[in-house]
Design an enzyme around this catalytic site. Structure first.
Site, short mmCIF file in Angstrom:
data_model
loop_
_atom_site.label_atom_id
_atom_site.label_comp_id
_atom_site.label_asym_id
_atom_site.label_seq_id
_atom_site.Cartn_x
_atom_site.Cartn_y
_atom_site.Cartn_z
N ASP A 180 82.44 43.66 -52.43
CA ASP A 180 83.22 42.44 -52.15
C ASP A 180 83.33 42.05 -50.67
O ASP A 180 84.43 41.68 -50.22
CB ASP A 180 84.63 42.57 -52.75
CG ASP A 180 84.61 42.81 -54.26
OD1 ASP A 180 83.52 42.90 -54.83
OD2 ASP A 180 85.69 42.92 -54.86
N LYS A 223 81.93 40.41 -60.87
CA LYS A 223 82.99 41.00 -61.70
C LYS A 223 84.25 40.15 -61.63
O LYS A 223 84.39 39.33 -60.71
CB LYS A 223 83.31 42.41 -61.19
CG LYS A 223 83.88 42.39 -59.78
CD LYS A 223 84.16 43.78 -59.28
CE LYS A 223 84.56 43.77 -57.83
NZ LYS A 223 85.86 43.13 -57.58
N CYS A 267 89.40 47.46 -54.56
CA CYS A 267 88.11 47.47 -55.27
C CYS A 267 87.18 48.60 -54.83
O CYS A 267 86.39 49.09 -55.64
CB CYS A 267 87.44 46.12 -55.15
SG CYS A 267 88.30 44.85 -56.11
C1 VGL Z 1 90.15 42.74 -54.44
C2 VGL Z 1 92.33 42.11 -54.65
C3 VGL Z 1 92.02 41.25 -55.68
C4 VGL Z 1 89.14 43.56 -53.72
C5 VGL Z 1 89.80 41.89 -55.46
O1 VGL Z 1 87.95 43.20 -53.71
O2 VGL Z 1 89.52 44.61 -53.14
N1 VGL Z 1 91.42 42.85 -54.05
N2 VGL Z 1 90.73 41.16 -56.06
#
Ligand code: VGL
Ligand code: ZN
Length: 195
Positions: free
Chosen positions: A15, A100, A148
Site C-alpha cells: 500500500d 484488496k 496492513c
Molecule cells: C491501511 C488503514 C486502512 C493500510 C488500509 O494500508 O495500512 N490502513 N486501510
C-alpha cells in the site's frame, strides 16, 4: 544490512499509495514519503537480483463498511481509480499488483480481506502467485506498519513463507500511541525477522 534477494524470494510492497505516502493524502502516515523513496530503491534492487516484486493496493469503493461514514473506523481513502489510490510516483512499475478491500470487504492483509456479507475471508491472488513462482521467502515493506504491513506479514508466516520485515522501509500510523511498537513485538513473537 540490506535484504538478500534471489529468485526464490519476493518483495511485497504494501500500500505505498498517495493517500498514505503523500502529505496531501487522506490518511498520510508520518514518514510516508521517506518510505516511498526507500521502497523505490528496494524494488530496483529486488528486480536486479531476480526476485519477484509485488505491490498491493488498498482499493475501496466509495461506499464501504471500512469507512467511518459507513460504520468503519477510517476516513475515506484509496477510493478506486482516484489519485489517492495510485501507487506513489517514487515507485517503479511493479511486476505484479494485488488489489484488496474491494466490494464489502473490510480488513488489511494483502493475502485476503473479510467479506461482511459472508463473514469469510476473500483471498486475493497473492498466495497462489507466490507458490506458483516457487517463492520460499518474502520481504515485507510499506504502509502502514501497524495495520496492513503487520496483517500481511502475519498471513505470510501463517502461509508458510519465511517472512522478513524491512524495518527502514515502513512506518506506523499509531492510531493509538505505541501501536507501531506493539506491531513489531507481535511480529517478532510470530518468528518474523526484522532486517
Ligand atoms: C491501511 C488503514 C486502512 C493500510 C488500509 O494500508 O495500512 N490502513 N486501510
Ligand atoms: Zn483501507
Amino acid at each position: 544490512m540490506g535484504p538478500n534477494f534471489d529468485r526464490r524470494t519476493a518483495l511485497i510492497v504494501v500500500d505505498v499509495q498517495n493517500d498514505f505516502a503523500d502529505p496531501k493524502g487522506a490518511l498520510f502516515v508520518q514518514g510516508g514519503e521517506l518510505v516511498a523513496a526507500r521502497v523505490g530503491q528496494l524494488m530496483q534492487e529486488a528486480r536486479r537480483q531476480g526476485a519477484l516484486v509485488v505491490c498491493s493496493q488498498d482499493w475501496h469503493p466509495l461506499q464501504t463498511p471500512h469507512f467511518a461514514d459507513h460504520g468503519g473506523i477510517w476516513p475515506r481513502h484509496c477510493v478506486q481509480d482516484t489519485w489517492g489510490a495510485e501507487l506513489h510516483p517514487r515507485l517503479p512499475e511493479p511486476e505484479q499488483v494485488i488489489r484488496k478491500g474491494l466490494g464489502d470487504q473490510d480488513g488489511y492483509s494483502a493475502f485476503g480481506t473479510l467479506s461482511l456479507a459472508t463473514g469469510e475471508v476473500v483471498p486475493t491472488p497473492l498466495a497462489e502467485l507466490l507458490s506458483g513462482r516457487g517463492i520460499e521467502a518474502v520481504f515485507v515493506a510499506g504502509l502502514a506498519l501497524d495495520v496492513c504491513v503487520k496483517a500481511t506479514a502475519l498471513d505470510a508466516t501463517t502461509s508458510g513463507f519465511s517472512t522478513h520485515l524491512i524495518a527502514d522501509a515502513t512506518a506506523a500510523v499509531n492510531l493509538q500511541r505505541g501501536d507501531g511498537d506493539r506491531a513489531l513485538a507481535e511480529m517478532a513473537e510470530r518468528g518474523i525477522a526484522v532486517v
